[in-house]
Design a protein around this motif. Structure first.
Motif, mmCIF file in Angstrom:
data_model
loop_
_atom_site.group_PDB
_atom_site.id
_atom_site.type_symbol
_atom_site.label_atom_id
_atom_site.label_comp_id
_atom_site.label_asym_id
_atom_site.label_seq_id
_atom_site.Cartn_x
_atom_site.Cartn_y
_atom_site.Cartn_z
ATOM 1 N N ALA A 18 19.683 15.664 6.604
ATOM 2 C CA ALA A 18 21.346 15.239 6.846
ATOM 3 C C ALA A 18 22.062 15.957 7.845
ATOM 4 C CB ALA A 18 22.131 15.832 4.906
ATOM 5 N N GLY A 19 21.258 16.681 8.514
ATOM 6 C CA GLY A 19 21.796 17.312 9.942
ATOM 7 C C GLY A 19 21.518 18.314 9.830
ATOM 8 N N LEU A 20 22.401 19.850 10.796
ATOM 9 C CA LEU A 20 22.482 20.752 11.372
ATOM 10 C C LEU A 20 23.188 21.605 10.802
ATOM 11 C CD1 LEU A 20 21.500 22.079 14.260
ATOM 12 C CD2 LEU A 20 23.412 22.771 13.141
ATOM 13 N N ARG A 21 23.218 21.933 9.674
ATOM 14 C CA ARG A 21 23.590 23.319 9.262
ATOM 15 C C ARG A 21 23.919 24.685 9.487
ATOM 16 N NH1 ARG A 21 22.679 25.221 3.778
ATOM 17 N NH2 ARG A 21 21.029 26.627 5.531
ATOM 18 N N PHE A 22 25.068 25.172 10.226
ATOM 19 C CA PHE A 22 25.075 26.029 11.472
ATOM 20 C C PHE A 22 27.112 26.543 11.002
ATOM 21 C CE2 PHE A 22 26.621 28.582 15.269
ATOM 22 C CZ PHE A 22 25.869 30.100 15.201
ATOM 23 N N ALA A 23 27.342 28.327 10.948
ATOM 24 C CA ALA A 23 28.353 29.083 10.703
ATOM 25 C C ALA A 23 28.773 28.271 9.749
ATOM 26 C CB ALA A 23 29.074 28.987 11.884
ATOM 27 N N GLY A 24 28.445 27.843 9.211
ATOM 28 C CA GLY A 24 29.364 26.752 7.333
ATOM 29 C C GLY A 24 29.523 25.619 7.903
ATOM 30 N N ARG A 25 29.268 25.039 8.674
ATOM 31 C CA ARG A 25 29.635 23.400 9.374
ATOM 32 C C ARG A 25 27.971 22.812 9.064
ATOM 33 N NH1 ARG A 25 33.464 24.642 14.719
ATOM 34 N NH2 ARG A 25 34.470 22.324 13.432
ATOM 35 N N LEU B 135 22.057 16.882 19.924
ATOM 36 C CA LEU B 135 23.033 17.229 19.553
ATOM 37 C C LEU B 135 24.353 16.377 20.511
ATOM 38 C CD1 LEU B 135 22.812 21.231 18.500
ATOM 39 C CD2 LEU B 135 23.428 19.252 16.892
ATOM 40 N N ARG B 136 24.799 15.910 18.974
ATOM 41 C CA ARG B 136 26.213 15.209 19.815
ATOM 42 C C ARG B 136 26.845 17.115 21.274
ATOM 43 N NH1 ARG B 136 30.538 13.681 15.416
ATOM 44 N NH2 ARG B 136 29.706 16.247 14.932
ATOM 45 N N PRO B 137 27.406 16.585 22.491
ATOM 46 C CA PRO B 137 27.470 17.487 23.121
ATOM 47 C C PRO B 137 28.463 18.303 22.777
ATOM 48 C CG PRO B 137 26.897 15.335 24.479
ATOM 49 C CD PRO B 137 27.709 15.444 23.193
ATOM 50 N N ARG B 138 29.472 17.982 22.109
ATOM 51 C CA ARG B 138 31.101 19.002 21.970
ATOM 52 C C ARG B 138 30.268 19.943 20.239
ATOM 53 N NH1 ARG B 138 33.559 13.832 19.034
ATOM 54 N NH2 ARG B 138 32.892 14.497 16.985
ATOM 55 N N ASP B 139 29.853 19.641 19.695
ATOM 56 C CA ASP B 139 29.115 20.122 19.005
ATOM 57 C C ASP B 139 27.910 21.943 19.285
ATOM 58 O OD1 ASP B 139 30.188 18.686 17.030
ATOM 59 O OD2 ASP B 139 28.390 17.238 16.306
ATOM 60 N N LEU B 140 26.653 21.127 20.395
ATOM 61 C CA LEU B 140 26.168 21.783 20.838
ATOM 62 C C LEU B 140 27.230 23.167 21.840
ATOM 63 C CD1 LEU B 140 23.551 22.060 21.777
ATOM 64 C CD2 LEU B 140 23.442 21.359 23.663
ATOM 65 N N ALA B 141 28.318 22.467 22.837
ATOM 66 C CA ALA B 141 28.661 23.139 23.016
ATOM 67 C C ALA B 141 29.474 24.599 22.242
ATOM 68 C CB ALA B 141 30.122 22.698 24.101
ATOM 69 N N TRP B 142 29.850 23.819 21.520
ATOM 70 C CA TRP B 142 30.766 24.940 20.187
ATOM 71 C C TRP B 142 29.540 25.818 19.060
ATOM 72 C CZ3 TRP B 142 29.606 26.282 14.873
ATOM 73 C CH2 TRP B 142 30.851 26.946 14.427
ATOM 74 N N ILE B 143 28.190 25.686 18.514
ATOM 75 C CA ILE B 143 26.915 26.249 18.744
ATOM 76 C C ILE B 143 26.779 27.222 19.998
ATOM 77 C CG2 ILE B 143 24.676 26.356 18.064
ATOM 78 C CD1 ILE B 143 25.614 23.865 16.269
ATOM 79 N N ALA B 144 26.408 26.493 20.802
ATOM 80 C CA ALA B 144 25.711 28.046 22.059
ATOM 81 C C ALA B 144 26.686 28.871 21.607
ATOM 82 C CB ALA B 144 25.848 26.932 23.515
ATOM 83 N N PRO B 145 27.941 29.246 22.333
ATOM 84 C CA PRO B 145 28.666 30.967 22.242
ATOM 85 C C PRO B 145 28.271 31.664 20.967
ATOM 86 C CG PRO B 145 30.569 29.302 21.819
ATOM 87 C CD PRO B 145 29.333 27.894 22.500
ATOM 88 N N ARG B 146 28.144 30.916 20.082
ATOM 89 C CA ARG B 146 27.973 31.848 18.673
ATOM 90 C C ARG B 146 26.250 32.280 18.344
ATOM 91 N NH1 ARG B 146 31.823 28.347 19.210
ATOM 92 N NH2 ARG B 146 34.129 28.593 17.897
ATOM 93 N N ILE B 147 25.408 31.397 18.885
ATOM 94 C CA ILE B 147 24.421 31.957 18.387
ATOM 95 C C ILE B 147 23.920 34.107 18.945
ATOM 96 C CG2 ILE B 147 21.758 32.236 19.474
ATOM 97 C CD1 ILE B 147 22.623 29.058 19.779
ATOM 98 N N ARG B 148 23.766 34.184 17.739
ATOM 99 C CA ARG B 148 22.963 35.644 17.954
ATOM 100 C C ARG B 148 22.101 35.755 18.080
ATOM 101 N NH1 ARG B 148 28.000 35.090 19.191
ATOM 102 N NH2 ARG B 148 29.979 35.620 18.379
ATOM 103 N N PHE B 149 21.831 37.203 18.219
ATOM 104 C CA PHE B 149 19.941 37.950 18.337
ATOM 105 C C PHE B 149 18.997 37.158 17.267
ATOM 106 C CE2 PHE B 149 16.515 40.973 17.167
ATOM 107 C CZ PHE B 149 16.108 40.682 18.861
#
Length: 159
Positions: free
Chosen positions: A6-13, A138-152
């Motif tokens: 179905a896709g990639l799920r991250f941070a409830g999206r 991933l779509r460029p805008r989705d990758l850009a949204w995910i990147a700064p939200r990644i944690r250890f």
């Protein structure tokens, strides 16, 4: 992060994503085009500083001459290396935007087993739903949204 058909799920999206042309595999091998099933740690992030702002304070710039070794017969297999490098490798600094932002996973790293497969990245897709060589696209805008939200503690789970 969880990747399913179905896709990639991250941070409830949910985000549309692509996997390797070989599908998802329990027996990943170098060159099979498959995305390895399992839980993978996020171990780094690379970006093109000439094309985008630094996405996190721990992202590392991709410089001219940065390469990724995919030569299973060499001690640098599945590691970032520098040109000149006479063994099989992939350029990280590309003319196209595919690797402008790359999230690195721990697949077959840091102690690479020759032939098990190298470099499972998360990067932008070539076009919607076009398969990768084994990475997550991933779509460029989705990758850009995910990147700064990644944690250890962020993990990539491929099902």
């Amino acid at each position: 992060m969880v990747v399913t058909p179905a896709g990639l799920r991250f941070a409830g999206r949910m985000f549309p994503c692509t996997v390797g042309r070989g599908g998802v595999s329990d027996a990943k091998r170098e060159g099979d085009g498959a995305t390895p099933r399992g839980t993978h740690r996020i171990v780094g992030m690379l970006y093109r500083p000439d094309r985008m702002a630094r996405p996190t304070n721990w992202a590392v710039p991709i410089r001219p001459g940065d390469l990724w070794s995919d030569d299973g017969g060499h001690e640098d297999y599945n590691q970032m290396v520098r040109a000149p490098y006479p063994y099989s490798h992939e350029a990280l600094r590309r003319a196209d935007p595919l690797y402008d932002l790359v999230i690195l996973t721990d697949w077959n790293w840091p102690y690479a087993v020759p032939g098990r497969g190298s470099a499972i990245f998360m990067h932008r897709w070539r076009r919607p739903l076009f398969p990768t060589e084994g990475c997550i696209g991933l779509r460029p805008r989705d990758l850009a949204w995910i990147a700064p939200r990644i944690r250890f503690e962020t993990r990539l789970i491929v099902r």
